[in-house]
Design a protein around this motif. Sequence first.
Motif, PDB file in Angstrom:
ATOM      1  N   GLN A   1      21.332   3.214  16.418  1.00  0.00           N
ATOM      2  CA  GLN A   1      20.828   2.718  17.700  1.00  0.00           C
ATOM      3  C   GLN A   1      20.202   1.344  17.530  1.00  0.00           C
TER       4      GLN A   1
ATOM      5  N   SER B   1      22.888  -1.290  17.105  1.00  0.00           N
ATOM      6  CA  SER B   1      23.559  -1.494  18.379  1.00  0.00           C
ATOM      7  C   SER B   1      22.709  -2.364  19.304  1.00  0.00           C
ATOM      8  N   LEU B   2      21.425  -2.083  19.362  1.00  0.00           N
ATOM      9  CA  LEU B   2      20.520  -2.883  20.191  1.00  0.00           C
ATOM     10  C   LEU B   2      20.429  -4.319  19.683  1.00  0.00           C
ATOM     11  N   GLN B   3      20.402  -4.493  18.375  1.00  0.00           N
ATOM     12  CA  GLN B   3      20.356  -5.851  17.813  1.00  0.00           C
ATOM     13  C   GLN B   3      21.596  -6.643  18.217  1.00  0.00           C
ATOM     14  N   ARG B   4      22.766  -6.015  18.157  1.00  0.00           N
ATOM     15  CA  ARG B   4      23.998  -6.699  18.573  1.00  0.00           C
ATOM     16  C   ARG B   4      23.947  -7.043  20.055  1.00  0.00           C
ATOM     17  N   GLU B   5      23.492  -6.095  20.857  1.00  0.00           N
ATOM     18  CA  GLU B   5      23.388  -6.323  22.298  1.00  0.00           C
ATOM     19  C   GLU B   5      22.440  -7.485  22.600  1.00  0.00           C
ATOM     20  N   LEU B   6      21.294  -7.506  21.940  1.00  0.00           N
ATOM     21  CA  LEU B   6      20.321  -8.578  22.162  1.00  0.00           C
ATOM     22  C   LEU B   6      20.867  -9.930  21.704  1.00  0.00           C
TER      23      LEU B   6
ATOM     24  N   GLU C   1      23.798 -10.979  21.869  1.00  0.00           N
ATOM     25  CA  GLU C   1      24.772 -11.463  22.842  1.00  0.00           C
ATOM     26  C   GLU C   1      24.144 -11.762  24.205  1.00  0.00           C
ATOM     27  N   THR C   2      22.897 -11.384  24.404  1.00  0.00           N
ATOM     28  CA  THR C   2      22.217 -11.591  25.675  1.00  0.00           C
ATOM     29  C   THR C   2      21.679 -13.008  25.750  1.00  0.00           C
TER      30      THR C   2
ATOM     31  N   ASN D   1      19.670 -17.335  23.309  1.00  0.00           N
ATOM     32  CA  ASN D   1      20.248 -16.007  23.110  1.00  0.00           C
ATOM     33  C   ASN D   1      19.173 -15.094  22.529  1.00  0.00           C
TER      34      ASN D   1
ATOM     35  N   LYS E   1      13.524  -3.590  25.066  1.00  0.00           N
ATOM     36  CA  LYS E   1      14.667  -2.803  24.611  1.00  0.00           C
ATOM     37  C   LYS E   1      14.375  -2.056  23.311  1.00  0.00           C
TER      38      LYS E   1
END
Length: 118
Positions: free
Chosen positions: A22, A25-30, A32-33, A49, A98
Motif C-alpha cells: 500500500q 502504491s501511494l508513493q507512486r500515486e503521489l 504522479e500527482t 509533483n 494520503k
Amino acid sequence: MEPGGQPNIQHMLQQAQRMQEQFMSLQRELAETEVQGTAGGGLVTATVNGQNEVTKIVIDPGAIDPEDPADTAETVADLVLAAIHNAVEEAQKLAQEKMGPLTEGLGGLGGGLGLPGM
C-alpha cells in the motif's frame, strides 16, 4: 495470537507485506500527482509533483511592468518563490493526507511487535 499467548508471526509478516505494498502504491500515486500554488493573486502559478519537483511556472503578463523592468524582475522573482513554496506546502499536505492513515497503521503494528523504534 497463538493459543499459547504468542503472536502469530506469519500473520504479522503478511500484514507488514500488505502495508508495504500500500505504501509503495501511494508513493507512486503521489509522484504522479501535480499540485499548484499561486502568488500575487494568481499572477504567478507554480506546479509541483508529489516529489516536490517544480514542473511548470506560469507568469501572467500583467505581472510585468514595462516601465520599470528592474523592479518588475525583483517582484516577479519574489512571486515565483512564493508560488513554489505554496505549491510545495500543498503537495506536503496532500502527502500527509494520503499517507497519514497508513503510517498510523505502521505505528500500531510496530507497537504490537514491541520492537524499539517501531
